[in-house]
Design an enzyme around this catalytic site. Structure first.
Site: not given
Ligand code: ADP
Length: 321
Positions: A189, A108, A192
């Site tokens: 993937k 990052k 957000k």
């Molecule tokens: P992001 O990557 O969207 O910011 P977070 O890091 O806040 O998400 O993750 C919150 C939860 O959502 C975690 O348990 C993570 O494994 C799950 N998660 C995030 N993105 C995905 C995805 N594309 N598919 C499945 N699970 C996800």
């Protein structure tokens, strides 16, 4: 056993968060499990205060709307005093080299013109989140394993140096979860933080918006519907989403459609059906700030109660009281 999981309000909650994490948290959580909105973690990258405040409320509302027990949820910054105190104690338990070695920090930081110091130290704050609540199991994906390992190291070191205060947490590998890919760019993937949001279905998207995103999902030129994740990732992603929403295997889901148009219609229908109750309940909560505030305050009180004796003991043995 207490499991602790967090979600960072760096954006709107999306279908990947819902299918991969939140839906499961709601279905499988035990009374002692804890879920928190990690707004302090969202400050490690540039952000706007008004948006953070709104996203924190929204993320909290979505967790509750998905069916997570209100008694298990809290907002991280509601414990900012306790966490700040323990964070300092743990920073003084952590080596600079240990923090600088974190792979996520290196990745990052490389994307930033000038990385914030908080980006370097946030795994220590994460250790404080875990240790303050006495969590014993942290379900994480690979990208967070190193941070849980650091929390274990800091807990053990603190206990050995000053006195047995902390439960030493363990990383738990979540049961193979749905890894939802970006609909417009299946190489990534769903996240957000995506720059382009046309491939990200948000839980609070209006149905026509979600439907449009699904209809425009990237597939390939082959036409026949077959589940081949390696060769046809875009198509496989749609099939997997359908499979998770309808509770069948991807192979069985693939057999329910013969054309891409049929498949996309089926995916849209299943996703809208899956998200509808969550969206409606979350909207209700967001329209009733009093109720959301009450739940938040109660969560904060309970989290602070869990934290208080542990923090007191840590400060005492560390020579501060
Ligand atoms: P992001 O990557 O969207 O910011 P977070 O890091 O806040 O998400 O993750 C919150 C939860 O959502 C975690 O348990 C993570 O494994 C799950 N998660 C995030 N993105 C995905 C995805 N594309 N598919 C499945 N699970 C996800």
């Amino acid at each position: 056993m207490t499991r602790l999981s967090g979600i960072t309000p760096s954006g709107h909650i999306h279908l990947g968060n819902h299918l991969g994490a939140i839906r499961r948290w709601a279905a499988e959580s035990e009374p002692d499990d804890l879920y928190f909105v990690s707004d302090l973690h969202a400050m490690t990258l540039p952000y706007r205060p008004e948006r953070l405040r709104a996203l924190t409320r929204e993320n909290l509302a979505v967790l509750l709307a998905a069916g997570i027990d209100p008694g298990s949820v809290f907002v991280q910054s509601d414990l900012v005093g306790e966490l700040g105190a323990l964070n300092w104690v743990l920073e003084c338990t952590c080596g600079y080299g240990e923090a600088a070695r974190m792979i996520q920090f290196k990745e990052k930081a490389a994307e930033q013109d000038s990385a914030r110091l908080g980006l370097l130290t946030y795994p220590v704050l994460m250790a404080a989140d875990i240790l303050l609540q006495g969590a014993s199991e942290i379900p994480v994906g690979n990208d967070q394993n190193q941070h849980v390992e650091l929390a274990r190291t800091l807990a053990r070191r603190f206990n050995a140096s000053y006195g047995e205060v902390f439960t030493v947490p363990a990383a738990a590998v979540p049961r193979a979860a749905a890894g939802v890919r970006d609909l417009a760019d299946p190489g990534r993937k769903m996240a957000k933080s995506a720059q382009q949001q046309n491939g990200v279905v948000f839980v609070l998207d209006e149905p026509d918006v979600a439907q449009r995103k699904i209809n425009r999902a990237k597939t390939d030129d082959l036409r026949d519907v077959r589940y081949e994740p390696e060769q046809r990732p875009g198509l496989a992603n749609l099939i997997e989403i359908l499979a998770v929403c309808t509770g069948v295997s991807p192979y069985a889901a693939a057999r329910t459609a013969t054309t891409y148009a049929q498949l996309k219609d089926a995916v849209a229908e299943a996703v809208l059906e899956e998200l509808r109750p969550v969206r409606e309940r979350a909207r209700e909560l967001l329209d009733d700030p009093g109720e959301l505030e009450r739940v938040r305050e109660k969560g904060a009180r309970q989290a602070a109660e869990r934290a208080s004796s542990r923090l007191g003991a840590a400060l005492r043995v560390a020579g501060l009281r």
